[in-house]
Design a protein around this motif. Structure first.
Motif, short mmCIF file in Angstrom:
data_model
loop_
_atom_site.label_atom_id
_atom_site.label_comp_id
_atom_site.label_asym_id
_atom_site.label_seq_id
_atom_site.Cartn_x
_atom_site.Cartn_y
_atom_site.Cartn_z
N UNK A 120 0.49 7.21 6.01
CA UNK A 120 1.76 7.89 6.31
C UNK A 120 2.27 7.48 7.69
N UNK A 121 3.46 6.88 7.71
CA UNK A 121 4.05 6.47 8.97
C UNK A 121 3.44 5.20 9.55
N UNK A 122 2.59 4.53 8.80
CA UNK A 122 1.96 3.30 9.28
C UNK A 122 2.95 2.14 9.18
N UNK A 123 2.85 1.19 10.10
CA UNK A 123 3.59 -0.06 9.97
C UNK A 123 2.96 -0.89 8.85
N UNK A 124 3.64 -1.97 8.44
CA UNK A 124 3.09 -2.83 7.40
C UNK A 124 1.72 -3.38 7.79
N UNK A 125 1.60 -3.82 9.03
CA UNK A 125 0.33 -4.37 9.49
C UNK A 125 -0.76 -3.32 9.54
N UNK A 135 -2.11 -2.68 6.02
CA UNK A 135 -3.02 -3.73 5.56
C UNK A 135 -4.37 -3.62 6.25
N UNK A 136 -4.34 -3.35 7.54
CA UNK A 136 -5.60 -3.19 8.29
C UNK A 136 -6.38 -1.99 7.75
N UNK A 137 -5.65 -0.93 7.42
CA UNK A 137 -6.28 0.26 6.87
C UNK A 137 -6.95 -0.04 5.53
N UNK A 138 -6.33 -0.90 4.72
CA UNK A 138 -6.94 -1.25 3.45
C UNK A 138 -8.22 -2.06 3.64
N UNK A 139 -8.24 -2.93 4.64
CA UNK A 139 -9.47 -3.68 4.92
C UNK A 139 -10.56 -2.73 5.41
N UNK A 140 -10.15 -1.69 6.14
CA UNK A 140 -11.10 -0.65 6.55
C UNK A 140 -11.67 0.06 5.31
N UNK A 165 0.82 -1.21 0.00
CA UNK A 165 0.00 0.00 0.00
C UNK A 165 0.86 1.26 0.00
N UNK A 166 0.43 2.25 -0.76
CA UNK A 166 1.21 3.48 -0.89
C UNK A 166 0.80 4.49 0.18
N UNK A 167 1.73 5.38 0.51
CA UNK A 167 1.45 6.48 1.42
C UNK A 167 1.02 7.71 0.61
N UNK A 168 0.07 8.46 1.15
CA UNK A 168 -0.38 9.70 0.50
C UNK A 168 -0.28 10.83 1.52
N UNK A 169 0.91 11.41 1.67
CA UNK A 169 1.10 12.48 2.66
C UNK A 169 0.19 13.67 2.38
N UNK A 170 -0.33 14.27 3.43
CA UNK A 170 -1.13 15.47 3.30
C UNK A 170 -2.60 15.24 2.99
N UNK A 171 -2.98 13.99 2.79
CA UNK A 171 -4.39 13.68 2.52
C UNK A 171 -4.92 12.85 3.69
N UNK A 172 -5.84 13.40 4.44
CA UNK A 172 -6.34 12.70 5.62
C UNK A 172 -7.21 11.52 5.20
N UNK A 173 -7.20 10.48 6.03
CA UNK A 173 -8.03 9.31 5.77
C UNK A 173 -9.50 9.69 5.66
N UNK A 174 -9.93 10.61 6.53
CA UNK A 174 -11.34 11.01 6.53
C UNK A 174 -11.74 11.63 5.20
#
Length: 251
Positions: A144-149, A152-157, A87-96
């Motif tokens: 951004x700054x997430x661990x690998x796990x 992956x959890x964020x993608x399932x979200x 999964x890629x990081x997208x700095x400056x773009x909030x998850x919300x």
């Protein structure tokens, strides 16, 4: 739901897929296994419309629509979701903001009214609990700054938020410890319905003990060379891929 016939695909001048035939019905979970370089990730990239790959022959239909004629964004809006291996990081773009834009873009495509801020935040809270995603992660920039796990959890979200018809998990278990794998698998299992389907791409049988597939396929040199039930994954776990390679070369 998904029908693939004699699918061939190249990256540059190199042919990767050499005649894939695959049919997935609503409600089914299919696992695709195979050694490195067999074409597993290429298949997921082709189905989601990655422009680096060129389809040279064959067909792919999704719910009666010609998948290969759709733009990548329309494939997503039609209900295809890809969980990336990296999964890629997208700095400056909030998850919300990222998820609200994605959810409302899909709703617009379906002719539905966009969710207002209150409705969206309620949905986000519900789905976050489903995959045990920490609220602090949900409020940060995408990955951004997430661990690998955590990625992956964020993608399932994200998958839970978008409620896709077909979810493709491309080596989601890569780099996960047992606890993170359980959370990911539980989230996938909770979202599964008789109307949705899943493709699990993996090297290992351990994830398939948590996400029980209906059908297991072995991909080798760009073709599906074996198809069976969950017992096929156990056989690969115990024997490796050499016996499959040997049997293919004998044919």
């Amino acid at each position: 739901m998904l029908k693939i016939k004699n699918l061939h695909a190249n990256i540059g001048e190199k042919e990767i897929l050499r005649g894939i035939d695959l049919e997935i019905r609503a409600g089914e979970t299919h696992a695709i296994m195979g050694p490195n370089g067999s074409g597993k990730s290429t298949l997921s990239a082709v189905l989601t419309g990655n422009p680096l790959y060129t389809v040279t022959e064959g067909e792919a239909w999704f719910n009666g629509k010609n998948l290969l004629e759709m733009k990548p964004e329309d494939r997503a809006r039609e209900g295809i979701f890809l969980s990336f291996q990296y999964p890629v990081e997208i700095p400056g773009v909030s998850m919300t903001n990222f998820m609200r834009a994605a959810v409302n873009a899909k709703r617009e495509y379906q002719g539905l009214e966009p969710l207002n801020a209150s409705e969206f935040l309620k949905l986000m809270r519900e789905k976050r609990k489903m995959v045990e995603l920490d609220s602090k992660l949900a409020n940060r920039s995408v990955n951004e700054g997430f661990s690998g796990g955590e990625k992956k959890r964020n993608e399932i979200f994200q998958m839970a938020m978008l409620e896709p018809k077909l979810s493709i998990l491309d080596e989601t278990d890569s780099g996960l410890d047992v606890d993170a794998m359980r959370i990911v698998a539980d989230g996938v299992n909770r979202m599964h319905t008789p109307d949705t389907s899943v493709i699990v791409i993996t090297h290992y049988e351990r994830l398939l003990e948590m996400i029980r597939p209906d059908v297991v396929h072995v991909l080798y040199q760009g073709r599906i060379v074996r198809t069976g039930g969950p017992e096929l994954a156990k056989e690969i776990e115990s024997k490796g891929y050499d016996w499959i390679k040997a049997s293919v070369h004998e044919q």
